[in-house]
Design a protein around this motif. Sequence first.
Motif, short mmCIF file in Angstrom:
data_model
loop_
_atom_site.label_atom_id
_atom_site.label_comp_id
_atom_site.label_asym_id
_atom_site.label_seq_id
_atom_site.Cartn_x
_atom_site.Cartn_y
_atom_site.Cartn_z
N GLY A 41 3.09 8.94 -28.90
CA GLY A 41 2.85 9.11 -30.33
C GLY A 41 2.47 10.55 -30.62
O GLY A 41 2.28 11.37 -29.72
N ARG A 42 2.32 10.84 -31.91
CA ARG A 42 2.03 12.22 -32.32
C ARG A 42 0.54 12.39 -32.61
O ARG A 42 0.03 11.81 -33.57
CB ARG A 42 2.85 12.60 -33.55
N PRO A 43 -0.17 13.18 -31.81
CA PRO A 43 -1.60 13.39 -32.09
C PRO A 43 -1.79 14.21 -33.36
O PRO A 43 -0.98 15.08 -33.68
CB PRO A 43 -2.10 14.17 -30.86
N GLU A 44 -2.87 13.94 -34.04
CA GLU A 44 -3.25 14.69 -35.24
C GLU A 44 -4.68 15.19 -35.08
O GLU A 44 -5.46 14.63 -34.30
CB GLU A 44 -3.14 13.80 -36.48
N PRO A 45 -5.04 16.27 -35.81
CA PRO A 45 -6.43 16.75 -35.74
C PRO A 45 -7.41 15.62 -36.02
O PRO A 45 -7.23 14.82 -36.94
CB PRO A 45 -6.47 17.83 -36.82
N GLY A 46 -8.45 15.55 -35.19
CA GLY A 46 -9.45 14.50 -35.32
C GLY A 46 -9.24 13.33 -34.39
O GLY A 46 -10.16 12.54 -34.16
N ASP A 47 -8.03 13.17 -33.84
CA ASP A 47 -7.75 12.07 -32.92
C ASP A 47 -8.50 12.26 -31.60
O ASP A 47 -8.56 13.38 -31.07
CB ASP A 47 -6.26 11.97 -32.61
#
Length: 355
Positions: A41-47
Motif C-alpha cells: 500500500g501507499r504510506p502517507e505522512p502520519g502512518d
Amino acid sequence: MIRWRKGTVERIRREWPGAVELDVALPEGGCRALAYPPLVGRPEPGDEVLLNTTALAMGLGTGGYAMVVAIPDRLPGDPTGPGHLVKARYTPLQATVLGADEQGSPHHETLREADSLTGMPVVVADLHSALPAVLCGLRADRPGTRVAYVVPDGGALPAWFSMSAARLRELGWLCGVVTTGQAFGGDLETVTLHTGLLAARHVLGADAAIVAQGPGNLGTGTRWGFSGVSAGEAVNAAAVLGGRPVASLRVSEGDLRERHIGVSHHSLTAYGRVALARAQVVVPLLDGDFGKRVRAEAAPLAERHELVEVPVGGLREALEASPVRLSTMGRGLDQDLASFLAAAAAGRHTATLLD
C-alpha cells in the motif's frame, strides 16, 4: 537475521513507478525508507510503519534503505485478477503475480510453443549500471531500436527499486521490463530467464534484449561467490534459444579493488568458465597502457568466444547525453569512464548486428 523497527512517516521525499521514498521518524532518530505500494500500500505522512532496517544498519551503498514491510493500521486490499505465479516464495513477503507464461495469461499461447529468439541479439552484463550505458551506445547508431530489459534474480528482486529502469521505460528507451525467476515487478513476469527472453522477443516485439541483474550486486572476493556468475548462464540461455549472445566486459580503471581493475575477475569467470556457449565478447579499444591491459586480459576468452574489438570514439558524448544518472559502485562517468565505455561499446556492436 532481520532488524525490526516501528516508525512514523514524516514526509514523502519522492516517488517513481512502483516505489515511494520516505522520511520516517524512529525512537533513535530519523531514517530514509522505501515502500513498494503494489506490495504494502501507499504510506502517507502520519502512518505508523513496520520497517526492516537490516540493509540500512549494514550501510549497503545500493540498498541502504529501511524497507517498509507493512502499514499495520491501513492494510491494502486483497489482490484481484488472475495469476498464480508466486515470487519471493515462502518468505513473509511472497507475492502472487500473473506470469506471461502461465495458463491464465493472454500470452500463454504465444509462449507455449515458442522455442527461438530468431537471432535476436542479447547483451549480457554483470552490473545493473551497464544498462543505461549499453543503451547509450546502441541508440547512438540505432535510436529507434526496441530494447527489452530482462532481469534475472541476482540483485534486487523488485524491478521497482531501479529508478533508472523506470525512467528509461518512461522515455521509451526500453520497450518493457521482464522480471524472471524470483525477481518481480516488471511489465511481464516469467518463471525462468528462458521464457523471459522469449517474452521479450515474441510478446514485447524487442529487436534486442539486455540481461543484467538489478541493483545490488553481491560479491565475496572469491572466484565463484558473486551474483554476476549469472552472466555466464545468460549467455547459455540466449544461445540455446537461437539468440546472438553479446558479452559486455566489466572493466574499471577507478575501482580500489585490484581484482576489478582492468577486466574484472567476474567477467573472466562468468564468460571464461560458466558460459559454455559461444558469444561475441566486446573488447573496447581504450587508449594507452590501460587499453593494452584490457585487451591482454580479455585475450584468453578467445579460447571459447569470438573477441570483437570496438572503437570507442564518440561514445563519451553519447554517455554524457544519458537521460539517467550514470553510476557504478558510487563512481560517475568522470571517476570511471572506462567502465561505461566498455558497456557502451557492447551497445555499439549490437547496433551492427541489427543492420
